[in-house]
Motif scaffolding. Structure first.
Motif, PDB file in Angstrom:
ATOM      1  N   CYS A 105       0.281  57.475  -9.100  1.00  0.00           N
ATOM      2  CA  CYS A 105      -0.899  57.104  -9.407  1.00  0.00           C
ATOM      3  C   CYS A 105      -1.786  58.382  -9.721  1.00  0.00           C
ATOM      4  O   CYS A 105      -1.748  59.504  -9.000  1.00  0.00           O
ATOM      5  CB  CYS A 105      -1.577  56.706  -8.120  1.00  0.00           C
ATOM      6  SG  CYS A 105      -3.231  56.425  -8.372  1.00  0.00           S
ATOM      7  N   PRO A 106      -2.229  58.462 -11.023  1.00  0.00           N
ATOM      8  CA  PRO A 106      -3.066  59.713 -11.536  1.00  0.00           C
ATOM      9  C   PRO A 106      -4.367  59.741 -10.601  1.00  0.00           C
ATOM     10  O   PRO A 106      -4.793  60.898 -10.318  1.00  0.00           O
ATOM     11  CB  PRO A 106      -3.252  59.375 -12.803  1.00  0.00           C
ATOM     12  CG  PRO A 106      -2.305  58.227 -13.321  1.00  0.00           C
ATOM     13  CD  PRO A 106      -1.906  57.524 -12.050  1.00  0.00           C
ATOM     14  N   ALA A 107      -4.959  58.577 -10.224  1.00  0.00           N
ATOM     15  CA  ALA A 107      -6.286  58.839  -9.622  1.00  0.00           C
ATOM     16  C   ALA A 107      -6.008  59.279  -8.130  1.00  0.00           C
ATOM     17  O   ALA A 107      -6.916  60.263  -7.706  1.00  0.00           O
ATOM     18  CB  ALA A 107      -6.949  57.306  -9.444  1.00  0.00           C
ATOM     19  N   CYS A 108      -4.760  59.062  -7.552  1.00  0.00           N
ATOM     20  CA  CYS A 108      -4.396  59.600  -6.237  1.00  0.00           C
ATOM     21  C   CYS A 108      -4.184  61.149  -6.367  1.00  0.00           C
ATOM     22  O   CYS A 108      -4.308  61.840  -5.478  1.00  0.00           O
ATOM     23  CB  CYS A 108      -3.086  59.019  -5.555  1.00  0.00           C
ATOM     24  SG  CYS A 108      -3.441  57.143  -5.499  1.00  0.00           S
ATOM     25  N   LYS A 109      -3.509  61.490  -7.478  1.00  0.00           N
ATOM     26  CA  LYS A 109      -3.279  62.794  -7.721  1.00  0.00           C
ATOM     27  C   LYS A 109      -4.572  63.728  -7.927  1.00  0.00           C
ATOM     28  O   LYS A 109      -4.619  64.951  -7.295  1.00  0.00           O
ATOM     29  CB  LYS A 109      -2.477  63.187  -8.732  1.00  0.00           C
ATOM     30  CG  LYS A 109      -0.992  62.607  -8.853  1.00  0.00           C
ATOM     31  CD  LYS A 109      -0.215  62.953 -10.156  1.00  0.00           C
ATOM     32  CE  LYS A 109       1.201  62.198  -9.733  1.00  0.00           C
ATOM     33  NZ  LYS A 109       1.966  62.371 -11.074  1.00  0.00           N
ATOM     34  N   ASN A 110      -5.743  63.108  -8.384  1.00  0.00           N
ATOM     35  CA  ASN A 110      -6.971  63.735  -8.555  1.00  0.00           C
ATOM     36  C   ASN A 110      -7.541  63.859  -7.301  1.00  0.00           C
ATOM     37  O   ASN A 110      -8.454  64.718  -6.940  1.00  0.00           O
ATOM     38  CB  ASN A 110      -7.758  63.104  -9.529  1.00  0.00           C
ATOM     39  CG  ASN A 110      -7.299  63.110 -10.947  1.00  0.00           C
ATOM     40  OD1 ASN A 110      -6.612  64.057 -11.234  1.00  0.00           O
ATOM     41  ND2 ASN A 110      -7.426  61.983 -11.782  1.00  0.00           N
ATOM     42  N   LEU A 111      -7.320  62.982  -6.272  1.00  0.00           N
ATOM     43  CA  LEU A 111      -8.059  62.898  -4.883  1.00  0.00           C
ATOM     44  C   LEU A 111      -7.285  63.866  -3.970  1.00  0.00           C
ATOM     45  O   LEU A 111      -7.819  64.223  -3.132  1.00  0.00           O
ATOM     46  CB  LEU A 111      -7.866  61.515  -4.594  1.00  0.00           C
ATOM     47  CG  LEU A 111      -8.838  61.164  -3.037  1.00  0.00           C
ATOM     48  CD1 LEU A 111     -10.342  61.546  -3.311  1.00  0.00           C
ATOM     49  CD2 LEU A 111      -8.643  59.874  -2.675  1.00  0.00           C
ATOM     50  N   TYR A 143      -2.047  55.582  -1.104  1.00  0.00           N
ATOM     51  CA  TYR A 143      -1.759  56.183  -2.336  1.00  0.00           C
ATOM     52  C   TYR A 143      -0.540  56.106  -2.812  1.00  0.00           C
ATOM     53  O   TYR A 143       0.353  55.290  -1.999  1.00  0.00           O
ATOM     54  CB  TYR A 143      -1.932  57.691  -2.154  1.00  0.00           C
ATOM     55  CG  TYR A 143      -0.884  58.415  -1.569  1.00  0.00           C
ATOM     56  CD1 TYR A 143       0.187  59.316  -2.476  1.00  0.00           C
ATOM     57  CD2 TYR A 143      -0.583  58.622  -0.080  1.00  0.00           C
ATOM     58  CE1 TYR A 143       1.213  59.713  -1.682  1.00  0.00           C
ATOM     59  CE2 TYR A 143       0.242  58.949   0.462  1.00  0.00           C
ATOM     60  CZ  TYR A 143       1.233  59.799  -0.233  1.00  0.00           C
ATOM     61  OH  TYR A 143       2.304  60.501   0.364  1.00  0.00           O
ATOM     62  N   ASP A 173     -15.139  63.019  -3.192  1.00  0.00           N
ATOM     63  CA  ASP A 173     -15.049  64.573  -3.009  1.00  0.00           C
ATOM     64  C   ASP A 173     -15.241  64.733  -1.515  1.00  0.00           C
ATOM     65  O   ASP A 173     -15.688  63.981  -0.957  1.00  0.00           O
ATOM     66  CB  ASP A 173     -16.132  65.323  -3.897  1.00  0.00           C
ATOM     67  CG  ASP A 173     -17.530  64.829  -3.390  1.00  0.00           C
ATOM     68  OD1 ASP A 173     -18.328  65.382  -2.857  1.00  0.00           O
ATOM     69  OD2 ASP A 173     -18.046  63.753  -3.874  1.00  0.00           O
TER      70      ASP A 173
END
Length: 302
Positions: free
Chosen positions: A52-58, A48, A115
């Protein structure tokens, strides 16, 4: 009073066990110094970056997986590519976030949902067996991937140098580009020279082979001279043997030749004596007359 002490002791033990479990279940941060610990046992690893926005969502699902790590007997870890660029080169990370499943040194890239339930199901049902492991030449612990990690580390270092020149020294962007271009050309020429030297050492060119052959020519000429001398000696020996045979044949013919000469000589002597007798008779018949010279016809050779 005794019950209160017992109750307090139980609560204290529960708190300590919870803290210890939380410490064991937390997500482990890996870097370039301790990443080899993942070569043992079973791991889930996330690459990560803080921006990174996708990393924050994960992040919430990954923390939940870390809490379940002890229950499903795995270890959960994460790697920050901004602080460990060499590891992103080892794993050939091209997108963020990137997740790997590791078991006993075998690496498989996870491409399923992001998830926590999907992660847990992936581990419990051993769905990772349906994924082909990373090939040997792409293995993060291989020599070629180690070299790749140094290139990624070098690129990260150059990026930091560029930021220092732009921010700290206030250089214009075009000047930094020119400097990097010159350095790139010099490094490329140096690496090309090294590569050509290695290739020429392993696979020598035609001129090198010819020079090597010329260096070996004197010994070849000497060998040829030795062979010629041996042939001459052999032919001389054969000629000597032939001369000896000719001498033996001449000796065998010599007696017969001498006998023939003796025979011819005796015949000539007899003819000479006859001629003398005839001449004496003629003289007696005509003493006053001059002796006639008798012309003899030449005898034909036998």
């Amino acid at each position: 009073m005794t019950l209160k002490i017992v109750y307090g002791t139980i609560v204290l033990c529960a708190v300590w066990s919870t803290i210890a479990l939380a410490e064991q279940s937390k997500v482990i941060d890996l870097n370039e110094e301790n990443w080899r610990s993942i070569l043992d046992k079973e791991w889930m690893i996330e690459f990560y970056a803080p921006w990174c926005p996708a990393c924050k969502n994960l992040a919430p699902a990954w923390r939940k997986l870390g809490e379940w790590s002890n229950d499903i007997d795995i270890r959960t870890a994460q790697i920050d590519v901004t602080t460990s660029p060499a590891l992103s080169g080892r794993f050939l990370v091209a997108a963020l976030p990137t997740i790997f499943h590791v078991i006993n040194g075998e690496f498989r890239q996870y491409r399923g949902p992001g998830d926590a339930d999907s992660f847990i199901t992936f581990i419990e049902e051993r769905k990772w067996k349906d994924i082909d492991p990373v090939s040997a030449w792409k293995h993060p612990d291989s020599v070629q991937m180690t070299i790749m990690s140094y290139f990624f580390k070098l690129s990260h270092y150059l990026k930091e140098v560029n930021n220092v020149m732009l921010i700290d020294y206030g250089m214009p962007p075009w000047l930094t580009y020119v400097l990097f271009a010159i350095v790139t050309i010099l490094l490329g020429a140096l690496l090309g020279l090294i590569l050509v030297s290695i290739i020429d050492l392993i696979f020598p060119s035609q001129s090198s082979r010819q020079s090597f052959a010329q260096g070996q020519a004197p010994s070849t000429d000497e060998d040829a001279r030795d062979v010629i001398e041996d042939d001459d000696a052999t032919s001389a020996a054969v000629a000597a043997n032939d001369d000896d045979d000719d001498d033996d044949e001449e000796e065998d013919e010599a007696p017969s030749t001498s006998e023939g000469e003796k025979f011819s000589g005796s015949e000539s002597d007899a003819s000479n004596e006859d001629d003398k007798d005839v001449q004496q008779t003629d003289v007696k018949k005509s003493p006053n007359s001059e002796p006639e010279v008798r012309k003899r016809k030449p005898r034909k050779a036998d």
